[in-house]
Write an enzyme that holds these catalytic residues in place. Sequence first.
Site, PDB file in Angstrom:
ATOM      1  N   VAL A 221     -27.864 -56.322 -13.207  1.00 54.03           N
ATOM      2  CA  VAL A 221     -28.976 -56.114 -12.270  1.00 54.03           C
ATOM      3  C   VAL A 221     -30.287 -55.817 -12.984  1.00 54.03           C
ATOM      4  CG1 VAL A 221     -27.478 -55.366 -10.386  1.00 54.03           C
ATOM      5  CG2 VAL A 221     -28.360 -53.662 -12.005  1.00 54.03           C
ATOM      6  N   GLY A 222     -30.276 -55.751 -14.289  1.00 58.46           N
ATOM      7  CA  GLY A 222     -31.523 -55.470 -14.995  1.00 58.46           C
ATOM      8  C   GLY A 222     -31.340 -55.476 -16.493  1.00 58.46           C
ATOM      9  N   LYS A 223     -32.448 -55.771 -17.194  1.00 59.25           N
ATOM     10  CA  LYS A 223     -32.444 -55.746 -18.655  1.00 59.25           C
ATOM     11  C   LYS A 223     -33.698 -55.036 -19.142  1.00 59.25           C
ATOM     12  CE  LYS A 223     -29.774 -59.969 -19.461  1.00 59.25           C
ATOM     13  NZ  LYS A 223     -29.716 -61.277 -20.180  1.00 59.25           N
ATOM     14  N   GLY A 224     -33.586 -54.400 -20.288  1.00 59.81           N
ATOM     15  CA  GLY A 224     -34.731 -53.703 -20.866  1.00 59.81           C
ATOM     16  C   GLY A 224     -34.593 -53.620 -22.356  1.00 59.81           C
ATOM     17  N   ARG A 225     -35.487 -52.854 -22.976  1.00 57.07           N
ATOM     18  CA  ARG A 225     -35.466 -52.748 -24.439  1.00 57.07           C
ATOM     19  C   ARG A 225     -34.224 -52.009 -24.922  1.00 57.07           C
ATOM     20  NH1 ARG A 225     -40.322 -48.249 -25.094  1.00 57.07           N
ATOM     21  NH2 ARG A 225     -39.238 -46.529 -24.072  1.00 57.07           N
ATOM     22  N   TYR A 226     -33.618 -51.205 -24.064  1.00 62.04           N
ATOM     23  CA  TYR A 226     -32.445 -50.406 -24.431  1.00 62.04           C
ATOM     24  C   TYR A 226     -31.160 -51.220 -24.326  1.00 62.04           C
ATOM     25  CZ  TYR A 226     -32.550 -50.330 -19.379  1.00 62.04           C
ATOM     26  OH  TYR A 226     -32.622 -50.721 -18.075  1.00 62.04           O
ATOM     27  N   GLU A 228     -28.775 -53.379 -21.085  1.00 60.13           N
ATOM     28  CA  GLU A 228     -28.615 -53.947 -19.743  1.00 60.13           C
ATOM     29  C   GLU A 228     -28.121 -52.903 -18.759  1.00 60.13           C
ATOM     30  OE1 GLU A 228     -27.266 -58.442 -21.176  1.00 60.13           O
ATOM     31  OE2 GLU A 228     -25.767 -57.021 -20.417  1.00 60.13           O
ATOM     32  N   VAL A 229     -28.390 -53.170 -17.470  1.00 63.05           N
ATOM     33  CA  VAL A 229     -27.832 -52.365 -16.384  1.00 63.05           C
ATOM     34  C   VAL A 229     -26.963 -53.271 -15.522  1.00 63.05           C
ATOM     35  CG1 VAL A 229     -28.307 -50.972 -14.339  1.00 63.05           C
ATOM     36  CG2 VAL A 229     -29.771 -50.761 -16.356  1.00 63.05           C
ATOM     37  N   ASP A 343     -41.235 -40.085 -20.575  1.00 64.50           N
ATOM     38  CA  ASP A 343     -41.372 -41.527 -20.345  1.00 64.50           C
ATOM     39  C   ASP A 343     -41.349 -41.813 -18.839  1.00 64.50           C
ATOM     40  OD1 ASP A 343     -41.716 -44.176 -21.015  1.00 64.50           O
ATOM     41  OD2 ASP A 343     -39.574 -44.570 -21.291  1.00 64.50           O
TER      42      ASP A 343
END
Length: 516
Positions: A221-226, A228-229, A343
């Site tokens: 459901v999501g991706k980021g610099r850290y 995935e979700v 953050d």
Amino acid sequence: MGHCSAQFIFLLLLKILQSSAKDELIECVCVGTTEQCSLEERCSGDQCYSSVIVNGDVISFSRGCLKGPEQKRMICSTAPSAKYAMKCCSEPMCNSNASIESLLDLLLPSGVPRTVAGQGGEPLQYRVETLALFVLGPMVVLALLSLLAVLVCRRLHHGRLERLHEFDTEQGAIDGLIASNVGDSTLADLLDHSCTSGSGSGLPFLVQRTVARQISLVECVGKGRYGEVWRGQWQGENVAVKIFSSRDEKSWFRETEIYNTVLLRHENILGFMASDMTSRNSSTQLWLITHYHENGSLYDYLQRVAVEMVDGLHMAASVASGLVHLHTEIFGTEGKPAIAHRDLKSKNILVKKDLRCCIADLGLAVTHSQTDNQLDVGNNPKVGTKRYMAPEVLDESMQTDCFDAYKRVDIWAFGLVLWEIARRTYSNGIVEEYKPPFYDLVPNDPSFEDMRKVVCVEQQRPFIPNRWFSDPTLSALVKLMKECWYQNPSARLTALRIKKTLDKIHNTLEKGKTDC
């Protein structure tokens, strides 16, 4: 005449007897008293004596004579001490049998002497057995206790390793453990029970691992610099699984550490369930399992949906409420340190079904406890998101050893989030499209220098549309935002003051509707 002669003879005899009695002395052994002793080691006196004197670890022993009543009275009446003892006697040669040991028994306790100066002054060994008992005894006992402690620790460690090995390698045993510990409980049941267990905001550690290994991943459901979700499922319930990349292990560890803080659980903080390091597809994965909110992040939600004024106020107030809980230290044995997020942004805030929000992503959080005045900034070199950085962070003037400075950074970012919500809030049927803060001043992916120029050098702030000032509620929100954006950090509002102000704005809005 005859009577006088008899009396004179009697007095003369008496004087002779007294003189002879006065001159009657006894012979004594004389050793060590050079002034009294003759070559035959004998002396004559009114009494004999024997004495012992302790000087450090050397003992001097002597025997001799005492002459005159004054000398007898002064010396023989001296009480024994830790360094001196004496015996007196009135028979001829009565001090010949006196021994050092008998005199040492008279000494007051003050340690054990090691050598004795004998008659020739040569040192002699004294009470070796006693020395061994007092010196070696405690050392032997200490060594035995140390050995016992090492054996106990090794036994405990070995037992712990065996349990972990059995737990990790036997999948069937894991399933059985889940069935016995977790059973048919819902997530709410487990989390409600764990709140009183003292294990922090999540499940007990053992159950965390069993839950993590029972989850099936459904969709990303999501991706980021850290990383995935994913939306996952556990016993028919949706959960969010944040999978960190291996290079971001420090963020995973820090977020796990913060979420396991006692008393962190709050309705406006993302509900933490479990954390585990697991192996999938021949690679190590770092999992963080939390509640799942289908509305997604505030950033995503505001792009899709514009909200009514009441819902917008609820969103803002719920974020402020979560921030108050983070910033507040709770004292006591099971207390909670004060926490600064570092953050805060719309992507790190999730929207719940009732359109209230909860704060997530605590990987950069800082903690502080007044009890020991310890500031814990973690071991993560990363900094916050550039677009949301406060002026003191951008110009590197922030007082990094002061916890209040981190809270003021959060307040700056909250002001930007409040601006994002206000843009997507209906007023007289009008609403702006979603835009990130400073959208008209910096590129889509601004650099540190881009933000520093706009925020610190030019001291610009996000654009406020004129129509906001014609609406009493939006006008009050504008005033609140600006009090979060002061260049001077110490002039900014506290989270508690923001929450109270938002509650007041909401009450005024509701009162206005009632009056109408």
